[in-house]
Scaffold this motif. Structure first.
Motif, PDB file in Angstrom:
ATOM      1  N   PHE A  76       0.834  -1.207   0.000  1.00 26.09           N
ATOM      2  CA  PHE A  76       0.000   0.000   0.000  1.00 26.09           C
ATOM      3  C   PHE A  76       0.869   1.258   0.000  1.00 26.09           C
ATOM      4  N   SER A  77       1.982   1.200   0.679  1.00 23.05           N
ATOM      5  CA  SER A  77       2.820   2.396   0.791  1.00 23.05           C
ATOM      6  C   SER A  77       3.587   2.692  -0.493  1.00 23.05           C
ATOM      7  N   LEU A  78       3.666   1.703  -1.400  1.00 26.65           N
ATOM      8  CA  LEU A  78       4.427   1.875  -2.638  1.00 26.65           C
ATOM      9  C   LEU A  78       3.555   1.902  -3.893  1.00 26.65           C
ATOM     10  N   ALA A  79       2.330   1.422  -3.806  1.00 25.28           N
ATOM     11  CA  ALA A  79       1.485   1.261  -4.991  1.00 25.28           C
ATOM     12  C   ALA A  79       1.203   2.609  -5.649  1.00 25.28           C
ATOM     13  N   GLU A  80       1.276   2.641  -6.968  1.00 25.73           N
ATOM     14  CA  GLU A  80       1.091   3.877  -7.726  1.00 25.73           C
ATOM     15  C   GLU A  80      -0.289   3.992  -8.354  1.00 25.73           C
ATOM     16  N   GLY A  81      -1.075   2.933  -8.314  1.00 26.90           N
ATOM     17  CA  GLY A  81      -2.383   2.955  -8.955  1.00 26.90           C
ATOM     18  C   GLY A  81      -3.398   3.785  -8.193  1.00 26.90           C
ATOM     19  N   ASP A  82      -4.399   4.305  -8.924  1.00 23.79           N
ATOM     20  CA  ASP A  82      -5.526   4.981  -8.282  1.00 23.79           C
ATOM     21  C   ASP A  82      -6.452   3.974  -7.602  1.00 23.79           C
ATOM     22  N   ALA A  83      -6.411   2.713  -8.065  1.00 24.64           N
ATOM     23  CA  ALA A  83      -7.178   1.637  -7.451  1.00 24.64           C
ATOM     24  C   ALA A  83      -6.254   0.456  -7.234  1.00 24.64           C
ATOM     25  N   TRP A  84      -6.579  -0.373  -6.220  1.00 25.84           N
ATOM     26  CA  TRP A  84      -5.727  -1.504  -5.856  1.00 25.84           C
ATOM     27  C   TRP A  84      -6.552  -2.783  -5.894  1.00 25.84           C
ATOM     28  N   LEU A  85      -6.111  -3.740  -6.696  1.00 32.49           N
ATOM     29  CA  LEU A  85      -6.734  -5.058  -6.748  1.00 32.49           C
ATOM     30  C   LEU A  85      -6.001  -5.979  -5.784  1.00 32.49           C
ATOM     31  N   LEU A  86      -6.718  -6.495  -4.783  1.00 32.46           N
ATOM     32  CA  LEU A  86      -6.113  -7.419  -3.826  1.00 32.46           C
ATOM     33  C   LEU A  86      -6.417  -8.851  -4.249  1.00 32.46           C
ATOM     34  N   LEU A  87      -5.373  -9.662  -4.346  1.00 32.57           N
ATOM     35  CA  LEU A  87      -5.507 -11.064  -4.690  1.00 32.57           C
ATOM     36  C   LEU A  87      -4.693 -11.910  -3.725  1.00 32.57           C
ATOM     37  N   ASP A  88      -5.143 -13.153  -3.501  1.00 29.08           N
ATOM     38  CA  ASP A  88      -4.271 -14.151  -2.903  1.00 29.08           C
ATOM     39  C   ASP A  88      -3.386 -14.704  -4.008  1.00 29.08           C
ATOM     40  N   ASP A  89      -2.387 -15.498  -3.636  1.00 22.83           N
ATOM     41  CA  ASP A  89      -1.511 -16.051  -4.666  1.00 22.83           C
ATOM     42  C   ASP A  89      -2.167 -17.183  -5.449  1.00 22.83           C
ATOM     43  N   ASP A  90      -3.439 -17.479  -5.153  1.00 17.09           N
ATOM     44  CA  ASP A  90      -4.167 -18.504  -5.899  1.00 17.09           C
ATOM     45  C   ASP A  90      -5.543 -18.017  -6.365  1.00 17.09           C
ATOM     46  N   SER A  91      -5.702 -16.697  -6.525  1.00 16.52           N
ATOM     47  CA  SER A  91      -6.982 -16.170  -6.999  1.00 16.52           C
ATOM     48  C   SER A  91      -6.763 -15.242  -8.188  1.00 16.52           C
ATOM     49  N   LEU A  92      -7.784 -15.172  -9.065  1.00 20.01           N
ATOM     50  CA  LEU A  92      -7.721 -14.336 -10.260  1.00 20.01           C
ATOM     51  C   LEU A  92      -9.118 -13.839 -10.599  1.00 20.01           C
ATOM     52  N   PRO A  93      -9.238 -12.609 -11.118  1.00 21.68           N
ATOM     53  CA  PRO A  93     -10.533 -12.150 -11.635  1.00 21.68           C
ATOM     54  C   PRO A  93     -10.807 -12.770 -12.998  1.00 21.68           C
ATOM     55  N   ASP A 181     -22.170 -10.580 -10.494  1.00 21.77           N
ATOM     56  CA  ASP A 181     -21.668 -10.915 -11.826  1.00 21.77           C
ATOM     57  C   ASP A 181     -20.229 -10.426 -12.048  1.00 21.77           C
ATOM     58  N   LEU A 182     -19.571  -9.958 -11.003  1.00 25.15           N
ATOM     59  CA  LEU A 182     -18.126  -9.724 -11.031  1.00 25.15           C
ATOM     60  C   LEU A 182     -17.501 -10.919 -10.316  1.00 25.15           C
ATOM     61  N   VAL A 183     -16.794 -11.760 -11.069  1.00 27.24           N
ATOM     62  CA  VAL A 183     -16.441 -13.089 -10.568  1.00 27.24           C
ATOM     63  C   VAL A 183     -14.926 -13.244 -10.446  1.00 27.24           C
ATOM     64  N   TYR A 184     -14.510 -13.815  -9.328  1.00 23.83           N
ATOM     65  CA  TYR A 184     -13.126 -14.200  -9.087  1.00 23.83           C
ATOM     66  C   TYR A 184     -13.065 -15.716  -8.906  1.00 23.83           C
ATOM     67  N   LEU A 185     -11.993 -16.319  -9.388  1.00 22.76           N
ATOM     68  CA  LEU A 185     -11.755 -17.747  -9.191  1.00 22.76           C
ATOM     69  C   LEU A 185     -10.687 -17.917  -8.122  1.00 22.76           C
ATOM     70  N   HIS A 186     -11.005 -18.670  -7.087  1.00 26.03           N
ATOM     71  CA  HIS A 186     -10.071 -18.897  -5.985  1.00 26.03           C
ATOM     72  C   HIS A 186      -9.706 -20.378  -5.977  1.00 26.03           C
ATOM     73  N   ASN A 187      -8.511 -20.685  -6.410  1.00 28.08           N
ATOM     74  CA  ASN A 187      -8.055 -22.074  -6.504  1.00 28.08           C
ATOM     75  C   ASN A 187      -7.582 -22.559  -5.145  1.00 28.08           C
ATOM     76  N   LYS A 188      -8.503 -22.535  -4.229  1.00 22.86           N
ATOM     77  CA  LYS A 188      -8.213 -22.817  -2.827  1.00 22.86           C
ATOM     78  C   LYS A 188      -8.310 -24.315  -2.579  1.00 22.86           C
ATOM     79  N   THR A 189      -7.334 -24.873  -1.900  1.00 23.19           N
ATOM     80  CA  THR A 189      -7.352 -26.294  -1.588  1.00 23.19           C
ATOM     81  C   THR A 189      -7.448 -26.484  -0.089  1.00 23.19           C
TER      82      THR A 189
END
Length: 416
Positions: A76-93, A181-189
């Motif tokens: 958060f302290s370094l991000a340059e975007g106006d918006a921030w997408l948070l993901l786990d290392d096994d999730s994708l929009p 209808d905004l969907v993320y896939l979480h490849n959670k095991t």
């Protein structure tokens, strides 16, 4: 920079590689409009070097040890975007989700977070228990809002950090929105999650202490403690679960957090818990179906709002219907918790479903309707991005939030 993609990881190089490989297809923006940042929580499997070498040109923040979910604060302290997408290392929009999320932020300048439906490999999906709270494996945050209210709580490590941040958004006059209808896939095991119950108990009780007025905090502490106690005692391994429960309670007493209180004002309380909204819905429903004797459907995180509404309206509360063995045979505020309406001493006219978790509400509603054949009131309904008025997809620009005006807490929810 329009968007910063922020991923936190620890010792899951294979999952991280798959997520980074999928970003180009998943992020529907020109490549020069977004950046990717990986926070490595002390991995020892080469995750940091994998991210450095990836062709996306990932910015990597290496931490010497595991700092939990709050390690995202370093990004958060370094991000340059106006918006921030948070993901786990096994999730994708899924394609289209990010463009729609940025469009919604542009259309609604008082919105701090846009979340969506998070689907799991088995076809089920996951969500926070309250639809007014985002889930951090799939949400787009307005950078300006996070900078205003502060990042994730360092003292939580894991569990309920979304509640702490979401409550600060609502308190500051921002909104948290969810679209199915905004969907993320979480490849959670599935796998061992040692200490989860302890952190869940501790952090949820801290949230109640930090953000609710004293009378309401006492009510929700009692409700949430009851749910955790019953869960801890169920499904075998009782001693270990009880020890985790006890540890969570002791952790709350030892670490209640910030100096001063951050109590939500009435506007924010209503937005998050819906006390007046629930009372109006129950009043309209009971009048339409001529209902006097009612049961509550499921023991959920916000059951109290429905219980309060029924009491204020003078309805005859008979019991709680729940399909989970952990709760059946116990009571909620003096009401028996049973599997079926036939187990209650008096016949029912209808059921108020208190479950608000978007991942559970639809099957819970269908189950109660099928089992009882009675009218069932559903207190939350999903919204869809594609039901919003059509707009041009203009470039995302930040806006100042609307300021929530202070208001008095209802008399029955004040401190005693």
């Amino acid at each position: 920079m329009k968007l910063s993609v922020i991923i936190v990881t620890r010792n899951r190089a294979d999952r991280l590689r798959a997520t980074l490989d999928g970003l180009l297809e998943a992020i529907d923006l020109p490549r020069g409009w977004w950046e990717a940042i990986v926070v490595d929580n002390g991995s020892r499997d080469g995750s940091s070097q994998l991210a450095v070498d990836h062709p996306l040109g990932v910015r990597v923040i290496r931490r010497p040890r595991n700092e939990g979910v709050a390690a995202r604060n370093h990004a958060f302290s370094l991000a340059e975007g106006d918006a921030w997408l948070l993901l786990d290392d096994d999730s994708l929009p899924t394609p289209g989700t990010i463009a729609a999320s940025l469009d919604l932020l542009d259309q609604h300048p008082d919105t701090a977070a846009v979340g969506g439906r998070v689907e799991l490999p088995d076809g089920k999906h996951e969500a926070s228990a309250l639809p007014t709270v985002m889930i951090h494996c799939g949400v787009v945050l307005r950078a300006e809002a996070v900078r205003e209210v502060g990042g994730l709580p360092w003292d939580f490590r894991r569990q309920a950090e979304e509640y702490d941040l979401a409550f600060r958004f609502w308190r500051a006059g921002w909104r948290v929105e969810r679209y199915e209808d905004l969907v993320y896939l979480h490849n959670k095991t599935p796998g061992p999650r040692r200490g989860v119950l302890r952190w869940d108990v501790r952090n949820n009780l801290i949230v109640a202490d930090r953000y609710l007025p004293p009378r309401l905090a006492a009510i929700y502490r009692a409700d949430w403690l009851q749910r955790y106690r019953l869960i801890a005692c169920h499904h075998g391994g009782t001693l270990g679960r009880l020890q985790a429960f006890r540890g969570g309670l002791e952790g709350r007493l030892a670490g209640t957090g910030y100096d001063g209180r951050l109590v939500l004002n009435q506007d924010a309380l209503e937005s998050v818990f819906g006390f007046d909204r629930t009372a109006q819905a129950v009043a309209d429903w009971s009048a339409r179906h001529r209902i006097r004797r009612v049961a509550l459907g499921r023991l959920a995180k916000n059951t109290f709002a429905a219980h309060r509404a029924c009491q204020l309206l003078g309805l005859d509360l008979v019991g709680v219907l729940d399909d989970r063995d952990a709760f059946v045979g116990h009571t909620y505020r003096g009401l028996p918790i049973v599997h079926s309406a036939a187990e209650l001493q008096r016949p029912l006219d209808g059921i108020v479903l208190t479950e608000l978790n978007p991942a559970q509400i639809t099957p819970a509603h269908a189950d109660l309707r099928n089992r009882t054949g009675l009218p069932v009131l559903q207190l939350w309904h999903p919204q869809l991005y594609h039901d919003q008025p059509l707009t041009s997809r203009r470039a995302f620009t930040p806006h100042p939030p609307k300021t929530a005006s202070p208001a008095a807490v209802p008399n029955d929810l004040r401190a005693a």
